[in-house]
Design a protein around this motif. Structure first.
Motif, PDB file in Angstrom:
ATOM      1  N   ASN A 154       0.901  -1.185  -0.073  1.00  0.00           N
ATOM      2  CA  ASN A 154      -0.017  -0.106  -0.024  1.00  0.00           C
ATOM      3  C   ASN A 154       0.777   1.186   0.016  1.00  0.00           C
ATOM      4  O   ASN A 154       0.330   2.202  -0.417  1.00  0.00           O
ATOM      5  CB  ASN A 154      -1.014   0.007   1.411  1.00  0.00           C
ATOM      6  CG  ASN A 154      -2.030  -1.153   1.139  1.00  0.00           C
ATOM      7  OD1 ASN A 154      -2.394  -1.575   2.300  1.00  0.00           O
ATOM      8  ND2 ASN A 154      -2.656  -1.189  -0.042  1.00  0.00           N
ATOM      9  N   ASN A 207     -10.437  -8.525  -7.075  1.00  0.00           N
ATOM     10  CA  ASN A 207      -9.776  -9.297  -6.023  1.00  0.00           C
ATOM     11  C   ASN A 207     -10.890  -9.844  -5.189  1.00  0.00           C
ATOM     12  O   ASN A 207     -11.974  -9.383  -4.625  1.00  0.00           O
ATOM     13  CB  ASN A 207      -9.358  -7.771  -5.175  1.00  0.00           C
ATOM     14  CG  ASN A 207      -8.245  -8.232  -4.054  1.00  0.00           C
ATOM     15  OD1 ASN A 207      -7.168  -8.622  -4.423  1.00  0.00           O
ATOM     16  ND2 ASN A 207      -8.684  -8.029  -2.765  1.00  0.00           N
ATOM     17  N   GLN A 219     -14.752  -8.840   0.277  1.00  0.00           N
ATOM     18  CA  GLN A 219     -13.668  -8.272  -0.758  1.00  0.00           C
ATOM     19  C   GLN A 219     -14.764  -7.780  -2.084  1.00  0.00           C
ATOM     20  O   GLN A 219     -15.862  -7.131  -1.792  1.00  0.00           O
ATOM     21  CB  GLN A 219     -12.923  -9.265  -1.150  1.00  0.00           C
ATOM     22  CG  GLN A 219     -11.955  -9.412   0.142  1.00  0.00           C
ATOM     23  CD  GLN A 219     -11.043  -8.321   0.340  1.00  0.00           C
ATOM     24  OE1 GLN A 219     -10.306  -7.784  -0.579  1.00  0.00           O
ATOM     25  NE2 GLN A 219     -10.749  -8.179   1.717  1.00  0.00           N
ATOM     26  N   PHE A 242       1.717 -11.901   1.292  1.00  0.00           N
ATOM     27  CA  PHE A 242       0.950 -10.570   1.907  1.00  0.00           C
ATOM     28  C   PHE A 242       1.893 -10.226   3.388  1.00  0.00           C
ATOM     29  O   PHE A 242       1.716 -11.197   4.316  1.00  0.00           O
ATOM     30  CB  PHE A 242      -0.370 -11.080   2.365  1.00  0.00           C
ATOM     31  CG  PHE A 242      -1.202 -10.163   2.733  1.00  0.00           C
ATOM     32  CD1 PHE A 242      -1.885  -9.244   2.072  1.00  0.00           C
ATOM     33  CD2 PHE A 242      -1.554 -10.055   4.408  1.00  0.00           C
ATOM     34  CE1 PHE A 242      -3.066  -8.411   2.547  1.00  0.00           C
ATOM     35  CE2 PHE A 242      -2.383  -8.977   4.577  1.00  0.00           C
ATOM     36  CZ  PHE A 242      -3.123  -8.272   3.686  1.00  0.00           C
TER      37      PHE A 242
HETATM   38  C1  BGC Z   1      -7.573  -5.404   0.018  1.00  0.00           C
HETATM   39  C2  BGC Z   1      -6.951  -4.320  -0.356  1.00  0.00           C
HETATM   40  C3  BGC Z   1      -5.999  -3.835   0.463  1.00  0.00           C
HETATM   41  C4  BGC Z   1      -4.953  -4.864   0.965  1.00  0.00           C
HETATM   42  C5  BGC Z   1      -3.818  -4.539   1.839  1.00  0.00           C
HETATM   43  C6  BGC Z   1      -6.680  -6.598   0.553  1.00  0.00           C
HETATM   44  O1  BGC Z   1      -7.371  -7.464   1.249  1.00  0.00           O
HETATM   45  O2  BGC Z   1      -8.732  -5.929  -0.884  1.00  0.00           O
HETATM   46  O3  BGC Z   1      -7.874  -3.247  -0.720  1.00  0.00           O
HETATM   47  O4  BGC Z   1      -5.353  -2.732  -0.138  1.00  0.00           O
HETATM   48  O5  BGC Z   1      -5.831  -6.119   1.369  1.00  0.00           O
HETATM   49  O6  BGC Z   1      -4.532  -3.891   2.977  1.00  0.00           O
END
Ligand code: BGC
Length: 271
Positions: A37, A107, A114, A247
């Motif tokens: 982000n 996504n 989501q 992630f």
């Molecule tokens: C969300 C995104 C977000 C990301 C990181 C994802 O699960 O869909 O919008 O930017 O997580 O926080």
């Protein structure tokens, strides 16, 4: 490819210090991505060479998130959900200006929390609004979760393909995984590879993956580093997995106080 993974597993068992062929090292670097982000944190991964590509769950903005990536890191825009379809033309600009070669689809459309799109609507949106970009970029499927609940995960994807997705000129299947062990992870990615193959898709993208325990930040760095040390060489050995991103590239995950932490180090130092 079985012969390659067998060779790879044998190599791993022989000695961790074994020199890897140069071609292997190059492919690893370009597959590994940053899901971020805050673009500044992508730089803290170690500049050019640490990752080959990056995405921020959005179309980006020529004035914003696509600037500031380390040299040589390909920005990949994502059409997150139906709200992005209004401004989808921005993606073309992003592509033309940043050298992106791919577009990611929705996504987690299989999750109500989501992008929450049913397979029929998703196939219609994809066909009418994303397929027109096929001359500019390769198209990747909506990213589905690893849920085994019927209607979610790979079964959502199969329905999407049945409802018109199979005519959408896709190059790859994108999946996410959250679970508890390296074995569960490799089993799921193998299922994704075989599903992709059934539809003739040459690429699998793992655009989010982490241990369940670490969804809100890494809980035990040694456990997470061991997980990465185990799965990254395996991913690197799967020719069909062309892109993966842990992630995520964020504080308390790969980075602490703006600097690479031990987990980040395990991520970027793989082979
Ligand atoms: C969300 C995104 C977000 C990301 C990181 C994802 O699960 O869909 O919008 O930017 O997580 O926080």
């Amino acid at each position: 490819m079985p012969s390659f993974s067998n060779w790879f597993a044998a190599g791993l068992m022989a000695t961790s210090a074994m020199a890897m062929p140069h071609a292997h090292v190059k492919r690893t670097t370009s597959k590994r991505g940053a899901a971020y982000n805050d673009v500044a944190l992508v730089n803290s991964l170690g500049g050019s060479g640490a990752v080959g590509w990056a995405y921020d769950w959005s179309l980006g903005s020529l004035l914003g998130s696509t600037t500031g990536l380390p040299n040589g890191v390909q920005y990949v825009p994502q059409i997150w959900g139906t709200s992005d379809l209004d401004s989808v033309a921005t993606a073309v600009n992003t592509l033309l200006h940043s050298g992106s070669q791919y577009i990611l689809g929705f996504n987690e459309p299989d999750m109500t929390s989501q992008s929450n799109i049913d397979p029929t609507d998703a196939a219609n949106y994809y066909a009418t609004q994303i397929v027109p970009f096929k001359g500019h970029a390769k198209l990747i499927s909506p990213a589905v979760t690893s849920s085994m609940t019927p209607g979610m995960g790979l079964s959502w994807f199969e329905e999407f393909m049945g409802e018109g997705g199979s005519s959408c000129n896709l190059t790859g299947l994108a999946v996410h995984w959250y679970g508890d062990t390296a074995d569960e992870f490799t089993t799921f990615v193998q299922q994704a590879m075989s599903t992709a193959s059934q539809y003739g898709l040459p690429e699998v993208w793992v655009t989010e993956f982490a241990l369940n325990a670490d969804v809100n930040g890494v809980v035990d760095p040694d456990t997470t580093s061991a997980f990465l040390d185990s799965v990254l060489p395996w991913l690197d050995g799967q020719d069909q997995v062309t892109h993966y991103s842990y992630f995520m590239t964020a504080e308390n995950y790969l980075v602490t106080d703006g600097s690479l932490n031990s987990v980040g180090n395990a991520y970027v130092s793989a082979a």
